[in-house]
Write a protein that holds these residues in place. Structure first.
Motif, PDB file in Angstrom:
ATOM      1  N   ALA A   1      42.168  32.325  40.158  1.00  0.00           N
ATOM      2  CA  ALA A   1      41.316  33.092  41.073  1.00  0.00           C
ATOM      3  C   ALA A   1      41.378  34.554  40.650  1.00  0.00           C
ATOM      4  CB  ALA A   1      41.808  32.942  42.503  1.00  0.00           C
ATOM      5  N   ILE A   2      40.217  35.155  40.452  1.00  0.00           N
ATOM      6  CA  ILE A   2      40.182  36.579  40.109  1.00  0.00           C
ATOM      7  C   ILE A   2      39.426  37.327  41.207  1.00  0.00           C
ATOM      8  CG2 ILE A   2      40.358  36.211  37.615  1.00  0.00           C
ATOM      9  CD1 ILE A   2      37.359  36.598  37.367  1.00  0.00           C
ATOM     10  N   HIS A   3      39.673  38.613  41.287  1.00  0.00           N
ATOM     11  CA  HIS A   3      38.990  39.414  42.304  1.00  0.00           C
ATOM     12  C   HIS A   3      37.485  39.375  42.032  1.00  0.00           C
ATOM     13  CE1 HIS A   3      37.645  42.810  44.727  1.00  0.00           C
ATOM     14  NE2 HIS A   3      38.823  42.800  45.335  1.00  0.00           N
ATOM     15  N   PHE A   4      36.701  39.357  43.105  1.00  0.00           N
ATOM     16  CA  PHE A   4      35.244  39.335  42.973  1.00  0.00           C
ATOM     17  C   PHE A   4      34.737  40.404  42.006  1.00  0.00           C
ATOM     18  CE2 PHE A   4      31.206  41.253  44.329  1.00  0.00           C
ATOM     19  CZ  PHE A   4      30.356  40.201  44.048  1.00  0.00           C
ATOM     20  N   GLN A   5      35.287  41.613  42.087  1.00  0.00           N
ATOM     21  CA  GLN A   5      34.803  42.699  41.227  1.00  0.00           C
ATOM     22  C   GLN A   5      35.070  42.421  39.748  1.00  0.00           C
ATOM     23  OE1 GLN A   5      32.855  44.955  42.191  1.00  0.00           O
ATOM     24  NE2 GLN A   5      33.196  45.182  44.373  1.00  0.00           N
TER      25      GLN A   5
ATOM     26  N   ILE B   1      26.281  46.347  60.257  1.00  0.00           N
ATOM     27  CA  ILE B   1      27.603  45.752  60.060  1.00  0.00           C
ATOM     28  C   ILE B   1      27.746  45.553  58.545  1.00  0.00           C
ATOM     29  CG2 ILE B   1      29.152  43.860  60.737  1.00  0.00           C
ATOM     30  CD1 ILE B   1      27.821  45.223  63.173  1.00  0.00           C
ATOM     31  N   GLY B   2      28.662  46.289  57.940  1.00  0.00           N
ATOM     32  CA  GLY B   2      28.779  46.300  56.479  1.00  0.00           C
ATOM     33  C   GLY B   2      29.797  45.307  55.944  1.00  0.00           C
ATOM     34  N   ASN B   3      29.474  44.755  54.777  1.00  0.00           N
ATOM     35  CA  ASN B   3      30.386  43.825  54.106  1.00  0.00           C
ATOM     36  C   ASN B   3      31.556  44.587  53.480  1.00  0.00           C
ATOM     37  OD1 ASN B   3      31.422  41.588  52.594  1.00  0.00           O
ATOM     38  ND2 ASN B   3      30.299  42.324  50.797  1.00  0.00           N
ATOM     39  N   THR B   4      32.769  44.082  53.714  1.00  0.00           N
ATOM     40  CA  THR B   4      33.932  44.700  53.075  1.00  0.00           C
ATOM     41  C   THR B   4      34.671  43.712  52.167  1.00  0.00           C
ATOM     42  OG1 THR B   4      35.319  44.215  54.998  1.00  0.00           O
ATOM     43  CG2 THR B   4      34.285  46.396  54.926  1.00  0.00           C
ATOM     44  N   GLY B   5      34.052  42.545  51.952  1.00  0.00           N
ATOM     45  CA  GLY B   5      34.684  41.553  51.070  1.00  0.00           C
ATOM     46  C   GLY B   5      34.734  42.002  49.617  1.00  0.00           C
ATOM     47  N   ASP B   6      33.903  42.971  49.245  1.00  0.00           N
ATOM     48  CA  ASP B   6      33.888  43.470  47.860  1.00  0.00           C
ATOM     49  C   ASP B   6      34.930  44.555  47.646  1.00  0.00           C
ATOM     50  OD1 ASP B   6      31.565  42.001  47.974  1.00  0.00           O
ATOM     51  OD2 ASP B   6      30.286  43.516  47.064  1.00  0.00           O
ATOM     52  N   ASP B   7      35.650  44.921  48.701  1.00  0.00           N
ATOM     53  CA  ASP B   7      36.609  46.025  48.597  1.00  0.00           C
ATOM     54  C   ASP B   7      37.709  45.725  47.590  1.00  0.00           C
ATOM     55  OD1 ASP B   7      35.066  46.863  50.657  1.00  0.00           O
ATOM     56  OD2 ASP B   7      36.704  47.231  52.063  1.00  0.00           O
ATOM     57  N   ILE B   8      38.156  46.781  46.944  1.00  0.00           N
ATOM     58  CA  ILE B   8      39.219  46.616  45.949  1.00  0.00           C
ATOM     59  C   ILE B   8      40.069  47.887  45.944  1.00  0.00           C
ATOM     60  CG2 ILE B   8      37.720  47.497  44.064  1.00  0.00           C
ATOM     61  CD1 ILE B   8      39.138  45.380  42.226  1.00  0.00           C
TER      62      ILE B   8
ATOM     63  N   LEU C   1      43.668  53.680  45.010  1.00  0.00           N
ATOM     64  CA  LEU C   1      42.548  54.125  45.847  1.00  0.00           C
ATOM     65  C   LEU C   1      41.822  52.941  46.468  1.00  0.00           C
ATOM     66  CD1 LEU C   1      41.027  56.823  43.472  1.00  0.00           C
ATOM     67  CD2 LEU C   1      42.524  57.205  45.446  1.00  0.00           C
ATOM     68  N   LYS C   2      41.551  53.049  47.758  1.00  0.00           N
ATOM     69  CA  LYS C   2      40.815  51.992  48.448  1.00  0.00           C
ATOM     70  C   LYS C   2      39.316  52.243  48.256  1.00  0.00           C
ATOM     71  CE  LYS C   2      40.118  48.900  51.876  1.00  0.00           C
ATOM     72  NZ  LYS C   2      40.448  47.491  51.785  1.00  0.00           N
ATOM     73  N   ILE C   3      38.655  51.282  47.638  1.00  0.00           N
ATOM     74  CA  ILE C   3      37.228  51.411  47.316  1.00  0.00           C
ATOM     75  C   ILE C   3      36.437  50.390  48.125  1.00  0.00           C
ATOM     76  CG2 ILE C   3      35.548  51.337  45.405  1.00  0.00           C
ATOM     77  CD1 ILE C   3      37.916  51.938  43.516  1.00  0.00           C
ATOM     78  N   CYS C   4      35.403  50.850  48.819  1.00  0.00           N
ATOM     79  CA  CYS C   4      34.553  49.973  49.630  1.00  0.00           C
ATOM     80  C   CYS C   4      33.114  50.097  49.106  1.00  0.00           C
ATOM     81  CB  CYS C   4      34.607  50.372  51.106  1.00  0.00           C
ATOM     82  SG  CYS C   4      36.264  50.334  51.823  1.00  0.00           S
ATOM     83  N   PRO C   5      32.778  49.359  48.046  1.00  0.00           N
ATOM     84  CA  PRO C   5      31.495  49.573  47.363  1.00  0.00           C
ATOM     85  C   PRO C   5      30.269  49.403  48.260  1.00  0.00           C
ATOM     86  CG  PRO C   5      32.948  48.193  46.035  1.00  0.00           C
ATOM     87  CD  PRO C   5      33.579  48.315  47.380  1.00  0.00           C
ATOM     88  N   ASP C   6      30.270  48.386  49.132  1.00  0.00           N
ATOM     89  CA  ASP C   6      29.057  48.153  49.922  1.00  0.00           C
ATOM     90  C   ASP C   6      28.872  49.211  51.008  1.00  0.00           C
ATOM     91  OD1 ASP C   6      28.482  46.060  48.307  1.00  0.00           O
ATOM     92  OD2 ASP C   6      28.729  44.485  49.805  1.00  0.00           O
TER      93      ASP C   6
END
Ligand code: GDP
Ligand code: CA
Length: 318
Positions: free
Chosen positions: A155-159, A35-42, A47-52
């Motif tokens: 508040a800034i994006h996690f990335q 089960i992958g984390n998608t909270g880091d997505d930006i 473009l939809k980026i899903c780093p994890d």
């Protein structure tokens, strides 16, 4: 298994070599669901980026940049420099040319109406990671970080916090925006329910494992199983990355004991800590120590084997 990026992906390599060798209870190869984390997505440049998800997919599929631990091997950065030549912002995200292709495919499929879980499955058709990779949710959840500096509180994006500021701006809060309304992606709760046991790799306890557990329904489903975690903290420091900055933001000390207490005994049954933390005691959790540096494939496999053995032992006892 619940997984973030680098810590999750590296541990999974070890887990695959342990479980892929026919140790299933009925003699067959057990199936690993991640089960992958998608909270880091930006979303950047449309473009939809899903780093994890990509780190897990590239690592297990043989496409990862090994030294870096994320991104594609033999990557080039022409797209990024061309965008910069147009003055496009942001310029702090390391968007590689090969990686861009993944994001184009993902974005195109999402625009056509496919949910992220179906898109991830389609991307995995190419990479064949040898595990079933499911995003925690198909809905949008984005981790934001509340920071305060000369520019004020915002508040800034996690990335932006992680990559641009290297987590050096003190964080007052870390919020997985949208999580309370999110639902687990199809197959997530079913996979947890059907699992022999659940493992937490040495992933970031706040922004990786913590975010997945925050999706309504996942924490309760996991808590009902035998759960064994591997500490991402050795001594008083994260092995790689800046997990200490995330832990301070939520008021948790950077230590293997504090992370286990943060997860809690209702969730965790077993906890592996490094030999440097031998003697760690946590009420209600079976703590074992052993070397926890994933320094090479053999070391990583031994950690995964220890986690599986502890899970089987605790399951037996339960
Ligand atoms: P990210 O999403 O790429 O940041 O990766 P994860 O959340 O999956 O994992 C990051 C965590 O992995 C960090 O908190 C590190 O402390 C931990 N980590 C990385 N390498 C090792 C290792 O060799 N051993 C242990 N025990 N933890 C590690
Ligand atoms: Ca991550």
């Amino acid at each position: 298994m619940l997984a973030g990026g680098i810590g999750g992906a590296r541990f999974l390599r070890g887990l695959k070599s342990v479980l892929g060798s026919g140790e299933g209870t009925d003699g067959s190869d057990p199936e690993i669901t991640v089960i992958g984390n998608t909270g880091d997505d930006i979303t950047l440049f449309g473009l939809k980026i899903c780093p994890d998800l990509d780190t897990v997919m590239y690592t297990l599929g043989g496409g990862i940049n090994e030294e870096q631990g994320w991104g594609r091997a033999e990557e080039t950065f022409s797209v990024r420099s061309e965008l910069a030549a147009y003055g496009m912002q942001p310029q702090w995200f390391g968007l590689g040319d090969r990686d861009v292709a993944t994001h184009i495919v993902r974005t195109q499929m999402l625009s056509a109406g496919y949910p992220l879980s179906a898109v991830t499955e389609a991307l995995c058709d190419r990479w064949r990671p040898g595990v079933r990779l499911i995003p925690m949710t198909d809905e949008r959840v984005e981790t934001h970080v509340v920071v305060c500096d000369d520019e004020g509180r915002r508040a800034i994006h996690f990335q932006e916090w992680w990559v641009r500021h290297r987590a050096a701006l003190p964080a007052e809060a870390i919020l997985p925006v949208g999580v309370e309304k999110a639902t687990p992606a199809p197959g997530v709760l079913e996979a947890i329910e059907a699992a022999d046991f659940v493992l937490f790799p040495p992933s970031n306890p706040v922004v990786s494992v913590g975010t997945i557990l925050a999706v309504p329904g996942i924490r309760d489903a996991v808590a009902a199983k035998t759960v064994v975690g591997v500490s991402p903290i050795i001594g008083d420091a994260p092995v790689r990355g800046m997990a200490d900055a995330c832990l301070s933001a939520i008021g948790v000390e950077t230590s293997a004991r504090a992370v286990a207490e943060h997860y809690g005994a209702e969730l965790l049954d077993g906890w592996l800590v490094d030999d440097a933390d031998a003697g760690t005691r946590v009420e209600g959790i079976d703590v074992r120590s052993r070397p926890l540096y994933m320094s090479d494939p053999a070391a990583t496999e031994a950690i995964a084997r220890a986690a599986v053995d502890l899970a089987l032992e605790l399951k037996e006892r339960a």
